[in-house]
Design a protein around this motif. Structure first.
Motif, PDB file in Angstrom:
ATOM      1  N   SER A  91     -70.904  23.710 -82.528  1.00 18.50           N
ATOM      2  CA  SER A  91     -72.146  22.985 -82.275  1.00 18.50           C
ATOM      3  C   SER A  91     -73.362  23.902 -82.311  1.00 18.50           C
ATOM      4  CB  SER A  91     -72.090  22.306 -80.894  1.00 18.50           C
ATOM      5  OG  SER A  91     -71.922  23.272 -79.865  1.00 18.50           O
ATOM      6  N   ASP A  92     -73.170  25.161 -82.722  1.00 20.33           N
ATOM      7  CA  ASP A  92     -74.281  26.117 -82.706  1.00 20.33           C
ATOM      8  C   ASP A  92     -75.121  26.004 -83.970  1.00 20.33           C
ATOM      9  OD1 ASP A  92     -73.139  28.415 -84.681  1.00 20.33           O
ATOM     10  OD2 ASP A  92     -71.538  27.610 -83.424  1.00 20.33           O
ATOM     11  N   ASP A  93     -76.339  26.544 -83.882  1.00 24.98           N
ATOM     12  CA  ASP A  93     -77.280  26.471 -84.996  1.00 24.98           C
ATOM     13  C   ASP A  93     -76.766  27.188 -86.236  1.00 24.98           C
ATOM     14  OD1 ASP A  93     -78.838  25.184 -83.192  1.00 24.98           O
ATOM     15  OD2 ASP A  93     -80.377  26.735 -83.023  1.00 24.98           O
ATOM     16  N   GLU A  94     -75.957  28.241 -86.030  1.00 25.13           N
ATOM     17  CA  GLU A  94     -75.467  29.032 -87.158  1.00 25.13           C
ATOM     18  C   GLU A  94     -74.559  28.235 -88.082  1.00 25.13           C
ATOM     19  OE1 GLU A  94     -75.477  29.960 -84.062  1.00 25.13           O
ATOM     20  OE2 GLU A  94     -76.588  31.837 -83.894  1.00 25.13           O
ATOM     21  N   HIS A  95     -73.972  27.143 -87.572  1.00 30.11           N
ATOM     22  CA  HIS A  95     -73.140  26.271 -88.401  1.00 30.11           C
ATOM     23  C   HIS A  95     -73.867  24.980 -88.765  1.00 30.11           C
ATOM     24  CE1 HIS A  95     -70.017  28.903 -86.670  1.00 30.11           C
ATOM     25  NE2 HIS A  95     -69.326  28.618 -87.740  1.00 30.11           N
ATOM     26  N   LEU A  96     -74.602  24.438 -87.794  1.00 30.06           N
ATOM     27  CA  LEU A  96     -75.244  23.138 -87.989  1.00 30.06           C
ATOM     28  C   LEU A  96     -76.248  23.144 -89.130  1.00 30.06           C
ATOM     29  CD1 LEU A  96     -76.103  20.250 -87.226  1.00 30.06           C
ATOM     30  CD2 LEU A  96     -77.539  21.250 -85.421  1.00 30.06           C
ATOM     31  N   PHE A  97     -77.245  24.010 -89.071  1.00 27.80           N
ATOM     32  CA  PHE A  97     -78.324  23.949 -90.051  1.00 27.80           C
ATOM     33  C   PHE A  97     -77.892  24.349 -91.467  1.00 27.80           C
ATOM     34  CE2 PHE A  97     -80.599  24.120 -85.988  1.00 27.80           C
ATOM     35  CZ  PHE A  97     -81.357  22.976 -86.130  1.00 27.80           C
ATOM     36  N   PRO A  98     -77.053  25.384 -91.639  1.00 22.96           N
ATOM     37  CA  PRO A  98     -76.565  25.655 -92.995  1.00 22.96           C
ATOM     38  C   PRO A  98     -75.788  24.488 -93.583  1.00 22.96           C
ATOM     39  CG  PRO A  98     -76.237  27.584 -91.622  1.00 22.96           C
ATOM     40  CD  PRO A  98     -76.674  26.474 -90.702  1.00 22.96           C
ATOM     41  N   ALA A  99     -75.006  23.793 -92.743  1.00 25.06           N
ATOM     42  CA  ALA A  99     -74.252  22.639 -93.237  1.00 25.06           C
ATOM     43  C   ALA A  99     -75.182  21.538 -93.716  1.00 25.06           C
ATOM     44  CB  ALA A  99     -73.319  22.109 -92.146  1.00 25.06           C
ATOM     45  N   LEU A 100     -76.229  21.273 -92.952  1.00 23.35           N
ATOM     46  CA  LEU A 100     -77.186  20.246 -93.363  1.00 23.35           C
ATOM     47  C   LEU A 100     -77.923  20.662 -94.631  1.00 23.35           C
ATOM     48  CD1 LEU A 100     -78.697  19.233 -89.886  1.00 23.35           C
ATOM     49  CD2 LEU A 100     -76.921  18.061 -91.201  1.00 23.35           C
TER      50      LEU A 100
END
Length: 244
Positions: A91-100
């Motif tokens: 749920s961290d930003d390091e995974h969320l934003f790259p995925a989007l």
């Protein structure tokens, strides 16, 4: 004609769980195609196609896979018809934003309850983005100006999962001399050490001889106790405590 759904998930238990979630979420006749790795998923995409009538309509994509990362598949298929939803533990930003940025149309956490995941997937039918509640809160907190505080005060208590007192709070770093990490159990300290060294949840599970979902429970407990919301923040505290 059945609706084709591709589920890319390397863990057989999690894959079976997601299949049940999908079947519960939609009343249409479904054809669920399962893939355990990136290569298999790409092969299934070629076989079933992606045309609006007969191709794959929905894809659930795990991120960390034995032969790569689910973001690679998202990037390959960016702009194509299937609705692409990430299903992950992160749920961290390091995974969320790259995925989007790679083209994900939604982002769900596998740790959410069965009923929550069903409800979020059903949002697809209503044309709403499928987002786990914690992810929706994180996105709002990221894009809301730091000085904004327009939400009703009664809603602020719902944002405790992010480690703050409101939707715009940022985790407050702990004083390394405060002894807060002493509250972690020996098992949690061991997980935190591996986490800080860059091991994935699956690797930690193998090293400790426990299940991946048990590791995930430990991580959630660590984040809560240390008042952090990402691997990076946890790693900083672990370094200050001499765990790494």
């Amino acid at each position: 004609m059945s609706v084709k759904v591709l589920i890319l998930e390397d863990n057989p238990v999690a894959r079976s769980f997601l299949c049940k979630v999908v079947r519960e979420s939609f009343s249409d006749a479904l054809q669920i195609v399962e893939a355990a790795d990136l290569e298999s998923a790409r092969r299934e995409v070629q076989v079933h196609g992606m045309d609006p009538l007969n191709g794959i309509k929905l894809m659930l994509v795990d991120l960390e896979l034995p032969d790569g990362n689910g973001m690679d598949l998202l990037s390959d298929l960016m702009g194509t018809p299937p609705l692409k939803v990430v299903t992950t533990l992160y749920s961290d930003d390091e995974h969320l934003f790259p995925a989007l940025q790679c083209g994900a149309d939604g982002y769900l956490l596998k740790e959410d309850r069965f009923e929550v995941l069903v409800e979020e997937l059903q949002r697809i039918v209503r044309g709403q983005p499928p987002l786990s509640p914690a992810i929706a809160r994180r996105l709002l907190g990221h894009f809301r100006p730091a000085h904004a505080d327009t939400a009703p005060s009664g809603l602020h208590s719902n944002f405790g999962a992010l480690g703050g007192n409101g939707p715009n709070s940022r985790p407050v770093p702990l004083d390394p001399t405060s002894g807060e990490t002493a509250r972690l159990s020996p098992r949690e300290n061991e997980v935190l050490t591996y986490l800080s060294k860059g091991f994935t949840i699956k690797e930690i599970a193998n090293l400790m001889g426990i299940k991946w979902y048990t590791v995930n429970d430990h991580i959630k407990s660590i984040y809560k106790k240390l008042n952090v919301s990402s691997r990076a923040e946890a790693a900083v505290l672990a370094s200050k405590q001499g765990l790494v």
